[in-house]
Design a protein around this motif. Structure first.
Motif, PDB file in Angstrom:
ATOM      1  N   ILE A   1      -4.858  27.891 -31.380  1.00 14.67           N
ATOM      2  CA  ILE A   1      -6.132  27.643 -31.819  1.00 14.67           C
ATOM      3  C   ILE A   1      -7.074  29.039 -31.927  1.00 14.67           C
ATOM      4  O   ILE A   1      -7.094  29.855 -30.857  1.00 14.67           O
TER       5      ILE A   1
ATOM      6  N   PHE B   1     -10.541  22.527 -36.564  1.00 17.28           N
ATOM      7  CA  PHE B   1     -10.536  22.029 -35.149  1.00 17.28           C
ATOM      8  C   PHE B   1     -11.895  22.288 -34.787  1.00 17.28           C
ATOM      9  O   PHE B   1     -11.908  23.415 -34.067  1.00 17.28           O
TER      10      PHE B   1
ATOM     11  N   PHE C   1      -5.730  13.638 -31.715  1.00 17.41           N
ATOM     12  CA  PHE C   1      -6.774  14.529 -31.304  1.00 17.41           C
ATOM     13  C   PHE C   1      -7.752  13.476 -30.651  1.00 17.41           C
ATOM     14  O   PHE C   1      -8.157  12.475 -31.304  1.00 17.41           O
TER      15      PHE C   1
END
Lengths: 901, 185
Positions: free
Chosen positions: B111, B157, B183
């Protein structure tokens, strides 16, 4: 230090206010940093808080523009309306209670005597129909010099010459002298004008062409005061022991010549406002709190002519205006330095420690270098106004109110390797400036700040790299690499330490497969910032110039070391010569024990156990959470990792220390749109497409034997192809030239071959169309000598050879477009030491035929088989001979010897 | 005058207090030693896949996602340091657990800040194809590099981007993991 703070605490306080609240909402707007006891601005109330005399508070019923000064025994107020109001009620407080003062407006003719109330206040109505200069002093009585029969009051104190309009003193005087006409000369003839600490010694307002000379003036608020004058000459006077020696406030086209100002509590010579074209010669300013205060530039007043015959505390004054490209080196001790509208200047190796308002004043001065100067005990060390892109390094700013002042949009100035010590308001004061830079990338780093060099101040150096781990942040800027020690940059870091510093710079940035940090077009190892923003490189995997951000694993090592060693040296001449991890492992590193690891050492990995090193990472010493910089992959980037995890991986090979690789033992270089195919004496051949299969790395090499590089750019813009080897082999090297597809036949190429310290130029500006079919040959002998030869293609035209045969062995040397066999000298030809056989008639057994039907004549000859110097195990036969031009030719062909015993 | 001095004194004290507060607010977090985010312990949810391989569920409550993965794979999070990377997870078969530390592990989640994802894959934009993972549309890159066949998917994201990666050798498991990826926010 404490004394200095006490001395200047009022100024410190006002500076805090200025820099904290540049537009204080209730008070008058402050637009300038003022000398002690001075305030300037617009509004309705004004408050002097740092005067050595009286801290005066002025309140106006109407908004006004004011500059108010309170210097010993004198208050001066320049006032003008900023509204339609024609008058205002002015209330002044801060005077001594119940004390009589004398208020003059514009000159000494307009006197108003007043006595303050029990609170030390006084109120009056101020005319605002036009600007006024108001001064309030403790004493009255003035001599007015006029252009009349007696020179006004001249005859009461001297002799009046009405022809020359000269008043010459014949006695000492204890009153103010005001010049009330143009073209008057006031000659003191050495006599003394003494004041009581208040008022002005000689006052000239609104006059032209007045000369004031040969007067000694003592103990006035202002010794000589010029206000709104033009063309005044002030010559040979002594203005001492007051508050200000000579004041130009404002005054145009003034000549100050051979005057002395000493021991004045504020300024020796004070020049501000719109006072253009000041000429100064031979003035001596010493022991004043500030010797020369010159700030006409914010008011658009320039054109001064001030030379180094003027001194402050015995040191020369430098004033430069409108200069480009001049250098001022090794000046020793300088009094004060002004550079106005300068470009590309160099200020180097001098000191300014006289107590100036500004020691080195740069106004609209760009692209200049300030190097190794020391500036101490001034209000401001170096002042930048409207000044951009200057570089300040190697200098010390000590005991100043502020070491550096950046104002009026000054931007992109760079400060590094400077010591900021005991500057008691701020090391760097920034007000209305643009973005400036206070560090270079590592290993150069930033500056030393004595207020940020200890753990308690926020400076820790956990990795002992000489830099605080955190940036030094101050109002308006920050130094990302503050040094922990004064002159820390002079302590030479080891190359590995520098490399480790650079490697750490890339933590968090991009992985670039094939990226080595060498910019193809710039011919240098780029800075960390460029690694992060992108550079051009030759990408061998796609065989073209590519651009990208980051480095790969071996690129991290090469870039960090070579950038630190010499960023301008090409990789092959630099410290780390081998582009790939495998070459670095074999030739650029030496074993080191884990217990002896130092920052800059490396870890090698062979993921698939094929004895080719696939990966390298750099140990950088303990940091916050990592001790290894690992250029890992496109998805993960360059990351900090733990040595202790990496060393446990199955692919880990060893810790090694990076050492300089030896120069290549052999090196073939071509500067042209061609590729190389090189065969060494043992038959190893490297081509443009030789790739070693390896995890992670792109290895263009035959490990340990031959390496291929195309990182550099040739003069023609094409990559420089280089084949090199760490091993010097005795025997014949052949180098074939392969033109890049699509290259025009007329394009030329060059080829150089080096072995040890010997070099041979094999081709120089040769057209592509004339590339020798069989390439070039170089023989390296055991003595180290190298000789070129022409490789030829031969064919021993027997499938097998019986060395006991009584017959002959036919051999062909093939001709080609670039090789004419008719140039061969047949008498020199030997195959395996056997000469060409002679016929019975004594002629050589040779012929010229087109054997391979390629359109080119071939050379056929015969040798006596028994004469062949071959062993039964021989697999090839070598040919050697010469052309009629004496050039050596060599060739070889495989053979099969029968029968074997 | 005393009143004025007092005013200046209080003003200076006020400036110091406010400056210190602002400094602490903006500065201090950057000076903290790197502390990896808390690792979310995988929740063991024994389930059988069609070929009877046991699977586990990994759930990350901090970033809000979960996925299923083979029981015999190991997972590590935040094993290395990078300021642009807010969280990383790497995984490999337990018998080859060392692969998680190799340049490209069998499975990874990274991420990152959007600028990192942009500059790392900018040059591959011409080979990107559209894909959807967990109902989130993103881009898929298949490319040869480091002598490996890479498969990388980048999804938006929140304020970050999530990089999902593997090599061709582990594509099948990779696809199974992606099929299970959810998610949570």
């Amino acid at each position: 230090m404490i004394t200095q703070i006490k001395k200047n605490w009022q100024l410190v306080a006002i500076l805090i206010i200025i820099f904290s609240f540049p537009t204080f909402p209730l008070k008058a707007e402050v637009t300038e940093i003022m000398p002690h006891g001075t305030i300037e601005g617009q509004g309705t109330y004004f408050d002097i808080t740092n005067s050595e005399y009286l801290n005066i508070f002025l309140q106006s019923s109407e908004p006004v523009k004011i500059r108010m000064e309170s210097i010993p025994k004198m208050i001066t107020i320049m006032i003008e309306s900023i509204s339609s109001a024609k008058s205002a009620e002015i209330s002044l407080s801060g005077f001594a209670p119940l004390t009589t003062y004398y208020k003059y407006q514009d000159d000494y003719h307009n006197l108003k005597e007043f006595t303050t109330d029990e609170n030390g206040s006084y109120a009056y109505t101020q005319d605002l129909s036009e600007p006024h200069l108001v001064f309030i002093q403790l004493r009255k009585s003035t001599k007015f010099i006029k252009d009349d029969s007696t020179g006004g009051d001249c005859t009461s104190i001297g002799i009046w010459d009405s022809i020359t309009k000269t008043c010459t003193l014949t006695q000492d005087v204890v009153e103010t002298i005001q010049i009330d006409a143009n073209n008057i000369t006031m000659d003191g003839a050495g006599f003394l004008i003494t004041g009581s600490g208040t008022g002005n010694g000689v006052f000239v307002t609104g006059r032209r062409n007045v000369t004031i000379e040969n007067i000694t003036i003592k103990s006035f608020s202002n010794g000589i005061y010029l206000n709104n004058t033009d063309g005044i000459i002030v010559r040979g006077n002594n203005a001492n022991d007051g508050s200000v020696g000579i004041r130009l406030f404002p005054a145009s086209n003034t000549l100050l010549e051979n005057n002395t100002t000493k021991r004045n509590s504020n300024f020796g010579v004070y020049v501000i406002l719109n006072s253009p074209n000041l000429t100064m010669r031979g003035n001596v300013m010493s022991d004043n709190r500030e010797n020369l205060y010159l700030r006409t530039f914010p008011f658009g007043a320039f054109g001064h002519d001030i030379d180094t015959t003027n001194t402050t505390d015995g040191k020369p004054v430098y004033y430069i205006e409108n200069k480009n490209g001049r250098e001022f080196n090794n000046l020793g001790e300088v009094g004060v330095f002004f550079c106005i509208f300068c470009q590309n200047m160099v200020f180097r190796d001098f000191s300014i420690d006289a107590p100036n308002e500004t020691a080195l004043y740069l106004w609209d001065t760009d692209d200049s270098v300030i190097e190794n100067i020391r500036v101490a005990d001034n209000d401001f060390g170096v002042r930048f106004e409207h000044s951009d892109r200057n570089t300040v390094s190697g200098s010390t700013f000590e005991h100043n109110l502020a070491g550096v002042l950046l104002r009026n949009g000054s931007a992109n100035n760079i400060f590094f390797h400077n010591n900021f010590i005991d500057n008691y308001f701020s090391h760097v004061a920034i007000n209305s400036a643009g973005a400036n830079i206070f560090n270079l990338p590592v290993p150069d780093g930033g500056n030393y700040w004595d207020t940020f060099d200890e753990s308690s101040e926020g400076c820790d150096d956990t990795d002992s790299d000489g830099f605080c781990d955190s940036p030094y942040v101050f109002s308006g800027g920050q130094d990302n690499y503050p040094w922990t020690k004064q002159d820390g940059w002079l302590e030479e870091k080891s190359l590995p330490a520098k490399a480790a510093l650079l490697a750490k710079e890339l933590i968090s940035y991009s992985y670039l497969w094939g990226g080595k940090g060498w910019d193809y077009y710039q011919d240098l190892f780029v800075s960390p910032d460029v690694i992060k923003t992108g550079y051009n490189f030759y990408n061998p995997s796609i065989k073209t110039i590519d651009s990208g951000v980051g480095v790969d694993c071996s690129g991290l090592v090469m870039w960090a070391y070579d950038k630190s060693f010499d960023p301008l040296k090409s990789p092959i001449n630099n410290f780390v010569k081998y582009e790939g991890a495998n070459g670095q492992y074999l030739h650029n590193t030496t074993q080191v024990a884990e217990s002896e690891l130092q920052p800059g050492d490396v870890m090698f990995f062979d993921w698939n156990s094929d004895n080719h090193i696939d990966h390298v990472a750099m140990y950088v010493g303990e940091n916050e959470g990592y001790d290894v910089v690992n250029a890992r992959s496109r998805e993960l980037g360059i990351r900090g990792m733990s040595k202790n995890i990496l060393k446990e991986l199955p692919g880990f090979v060893s810790f090694k220390q990076v050492i300089s690789a030896l120069p290549p033992a052999i090196l073939a270089t071509t500067h042209s749109p061609v590729d190389l195919i090189v065969t060494d004496p043992d038959g190893f051949t490297i081509t443009p497409t030789t790739i070693i299969s390896s995890d992670v790395e792109y290895l263009h090499e035959i490990p340990g034997v031959l390496y291929y590089s195309e990182m550099g750019k040739g003069e023609d813009g094409n990559p420089i192809d280089q084949v090199y080897s760490p091993i010097l082999k005795i025997g014949d090297y052949t180098i074939k030239i392969v033109p890049i597809l699509g290259t025009s036949p007329g394009v030329t190429y060059s080829l150089i071959f080096s072995a040890g310290d010997k070099t041979v130029n094999l081709a120089q500006d040769m057209p592509i169309s004339q590339i020798p079919t069989n390439g070039y040959g170089v023989t390296v002998s055991e003595t180290g000598a190298i000789n070129s030869f022409i490789p030829v293609e031969i064919d021993v035209r027997q499938d097998s050879i019986n060395l006991k045969s009584n017959g002959v062995t036919p051999v062909v040397i093939f001709g080609s477009a670039t090789f004419d066999v008719k140039q061969i000298d047949p008498t020199t030809i030997k195959l395996a030491s056997a000469d060409i056989k002679l016929k019975n008639n004594g002629q050589l057994m040779i012929s010229y035929e087109n054997i391979n039907e390629d359109g080119f004549i071939d050379f056929v000859f015969y040798v006596t088989t028994k004469e062949l110097n071959l062993t039964l195990n021989a697999t090839k036969a070598d040919l050697e001979g010469r052309l009629i031009t004496e050039e050596i030719i060599k060739g070889s062909d495989s053979v099969r010897i029968v029968p074997k015993l | 005058m005393k009143f004025l001095y007092k005013k200046i004194f209080y003003l200076i004290i006020g400036i110091i207090v406010i400056s210190t507060g602002v400094y602490i607010y903006y500065k201090l977090p950057n000076n903290q030693p790197y502390i990896p985010p808390p690792i979310t312990t995988p929740t063991n949810t024994p389930t059988s896949t069609p070929n009877n391989t046991e699977i586990k569920t990994y759930r990350n409550t901090e970033f809000g996602f979960e996925f299923q993965y083979p029981e015999d794979w190991v997972i590590r999070t935040n094993t290395s340091y990078s300021p642009f990377s807010k969280f990383d997870l790497i995984s490999a078969p337990s018998e080859k657990s060392y692969l998680i530390y190799y340049p490209t592990p069998p499975f990874l989640i990274n991420i990152v800040t959007p600028d990192f994802a942009e500059r790392q894959f900018f040059d591959l934009k011409n080979i990107a194809s559209n894909t959807t993972v967990g109902d989130v549309a993103g881009l898929k890159y298949e490319y040869e590099e480091q002598n490996l066949s890479h498969i990388t998917i980048i999804l938006p994201f929140g304020q970050y981007k999530i990089i999902l990666g593997t090599t061709k050798e582990y594509e099948e498991v990779f696809n199974q993991i992606l099929a299970s990826l959810k998610f949570l926010q």
